[in-house]
Design a protein around this motif. Sequence first.
Motif, PDB file in Angstrom:
ATOM      1  N   ALA A 290       4.269  95.712 -52.001  1.00 42.24           N
ATOM      2  CA  ALA A 290       5.510  96.497 -52.043  1.00 42.24           C
ATOM      3  C   ALA A 290       6.705  95.552 -52.116  1.00 42.24           C
ATOM      4  CB  ALA A 290       5.627  97.387 -50.813  1.00 42.24           C
ATOM      5  N   LEU A 291       7.679  95.904 -52.956  1.00 41.43           N
ATOM      6  CA  LEU A 291       8.911  95.130 -53.093  1.00 41.43           C
ATOM      7  C   LEU A 291      10.017  95.866 -52.355  1.00 41.43           C
ATOM      8  CD1 LEU A 291       9.961  92.535 -54.539  1.00 41.43           C
ATOM      9  CD2 LEU A 291      10.824  94.056 -56.342  1.00 41.43           C
ATOM     10  N   TRP A 292      10.704  95.164 -51.436  1.00 41.96           N
ATOM     11  CA  TRP A 292      11.714  95.771 -50.584  1.00 41.96           C
ATOM     12  C   TRP A 292      13.091  95.180 -50.857  1.00 41.96           C
ATOM     13  CZ3 TRP A 292      10.332  99.857 -47.622  1.00 41.96           C
ATOM     14  CH2 TRP A 292       8.976 100.033 -47.327  1.00 41.96           C
ATOM     15  N   LEU A 293      14.074  96.072 -50.918  1.00 39.59           N
ATOM     16  CA  LEU A 293      15.474  95.646 -51.010  1.00 39.59           C
ATOM     17  C   LEU A 293      16.086  95.689 -49.622  1.00 39.59           C
ATOM     18  CD1 LEU A 293      18.183  95.030 -52.479  1.00 39.59           C
ATOM     19  CD2 LEU A 293      18.459  97.520 -52.746  1.00 39.59           C
ATOM     20  N   TYR A 294      16.615  94.538 -49.178  1.00 42.32           N
ATOM     21  CA  TYR A 294      17.345  94.443 -47.920  1.00 42.32           C
ATOM     22  C   TYR A 294      18.832  94.314 -48.267  1.00 42.32           C
ATOM     23  CZ  TYR A 294      12.896  93.699 -45.524  1.00 42.32           C
ATOM     24  OH  TYR A 294      11.629  93.859 -45.013  1.00 42.32           O
ATOM     25  N   PRO A 295      19.565  95.443 -48.241  1.00 45.50           N
ATOM     26  CA  PRO A 295      20.978  95.379 -48.641  1.00 45.50           C
ATOM     27  C   PRO A 295      21.818  94.668 -47.574  1.00 45.50           C
ATOM     28  CG  PRO A 295      20.113  97.645 -48.704  1.00 45.50           C
ATOM     29  CD  PRO A 295      19.156  96.817 -47.904  1.00 45.50           C
ATOM     30  N   GLY A 296      22.569  93.648 -47.981  1.00 45.37           N
ATOM     31  CA  GLY A 296      23.476  92.990 -47.045  1.00 45.37           C
ATOM     32  C   GLY A 296      24.662  93.883 -46.709  1.00 45.37           C
ATOM     33  N   ASN A 297      25.156  93.744 -45.475  1.00 47.28           N
ATOM     34  CA  ASN A 297      26.329  94.538 -45.081  1.00 47.28           C
ATOM     35  C   ASN A 297      27.628  93.761 -45.231  1.00 47.28           C
ATOM     36  OD1 ASN A 297      26.328  92.752 -42.935  1.00 47.28           O
ATOM     37  ND2 ASN A 297      25.827  94.288 -41.367  1.00 47.28           N
ATOM     38  N   GLY A 298      27.543  92.527 -45.787  1.00 47.33           N
ATOM     39  CA  GLY A 298      28.732  91.713 -45.991  1.00 47.33           C
ATOM     40  C   GLY A 298      29.229  91.020 -44.753  1.00 47.33           C
ATOM     41  N   LYS A 299      28.520  91.179 -43.618  1.00 46.76           N
ATOM     42  CA  LYS A 299      28.952  90.587 -42.353  1.00 46.76           C
ATOM     43  C   LYS A 299      27.838  89.763 -41.713  1.00 46.76           C
ATOM     44  CE  LYS A 299      32.028  94.533 -41.543  1.00 46.76           C
ATOM     45  NZ  LYS A 299      32.369  95.661 -40.629  1.00 46.76           N
ATOM     46  N   GLY A 300      26.844  89.397 -42.508  1.00 47.15           N
ATOM     47  CA  GLY A 300      25.748  88.601 -41.993  1.00 47.15           C
ATOM     48  C   GLY A 300      24.566  89.410 -41.505  1.00 47.15           C
ATOM     49  N   GLY A 301      24.578  90.719 -41.735  1.00 50.60           N
ATOM     50  CA  GLY A 301      23.475  91.581 -41.324  1.00 50.60           C
ATOM     51  C   GLY A 301      23.009  92.459 -42.463  1.00 50.60           C
TER      52      GLY A 301
END
Length: 373
Positions: free
Chosen positions: A321-332
């Motif tokens: 499975a390929l997962w997208l981990y979207p950044g929140n622009g604040k290091g998380g």
Amino acid sequence: MKRLFRLGLVGALVAPIVAAAFLSGPVYANGSGCQQGTPPPTDTYPGKTVASSNFESGSLGGFTVFTSGTGTATVSSAQAHSGSCSAYLHVTTDSASIANFTAALPTGTTDVYADGWFNITAPGVSGNNVPYFRMFKDGTRIMDVFRDNGSGALVLRVTAPLGTFSYYTLAGNVPLDTWHRLVMHVLPNAGATTVEIWFDGGSVYSSKQVDIGASTLTAVQLGSEHEMQMGDTYIDDVIVKTGGGSAVSASWKDFNGDGNTDVLARDAGGAFWLYPGNGSGGWLPRVQAGWGWNAMTAIVRPGDFNGDGNTDVLARDGSGALWLYPGNGKGGWLPRVQAGWGWNAMTAIVGAGDFNGDGKADVLARDGSGALW
């Protein structure tokens, strides 16, 4: 050695000879074939948009237009990269024939992206060129990219502080009567200026040590600047942005939004660590950005995969499975989203940046047979 060409001097020389036209308002197409109401173009490069047009309004509104002699700057339905219309610049070898349009930049601009599509259908005389983008500080041209009429090569020209020029060939013969995308990114900083250039989706120039005589920019120009720049050019989907704050290669790795380049690293226990760059070649204290990442068999080079302006990560788990981990622009991170399955058939996965030139982040993957997808 060639010397600096100043716009103010050019205007003083040609003014007594020709009737020059400075047009700050819209210049309309002769026909009615444009797709009125089409939203302006967008791209994924960072910053605030100061000019954006696909010219489907039928006008050059949003730009300051200059023509003189037999030069013309209009909107045409004869050619278009998207929609039905594009800007059209026509310049001849007649005396004082000039045509261009300009996007003014906010005072103190220190970061510029210029993105557009160009189709040069008629070149000029040998020994001269047809311009693409030109960057200015007040009346002085700081740098520009052009197609050389003799060789057809794509060339970057940089103005040094003393007024001499340096030339860099970016690509070989650029075919006429075809659409090509050019993106320029400039962070003016005197002798340590950053310049990044992409042509048809591929990087053709990148340096953080370009020497110019300016620390801010005031305008981006498209078209001829002086006489003897004959050519017919169609221009479409132009976007000019300011204030992105860092090189695009660094912004892909700016995870906490402070404008500095950061690094993500996974340790042997599966912990994911953010090492924030301090902007001076060192690090701020590291911060744990995740755990359990030893379940991932591949982690793709970061990029803005969902188009929200923040840096994301793609990762493949043991099941494929390929997962997208979207950044929140604040290091998380925002909640992860499954972006695909069956990726365990791939023996290599890499982030390729904008590989096909559509302004979106892409991925290249190699399967077990050696095919590259």
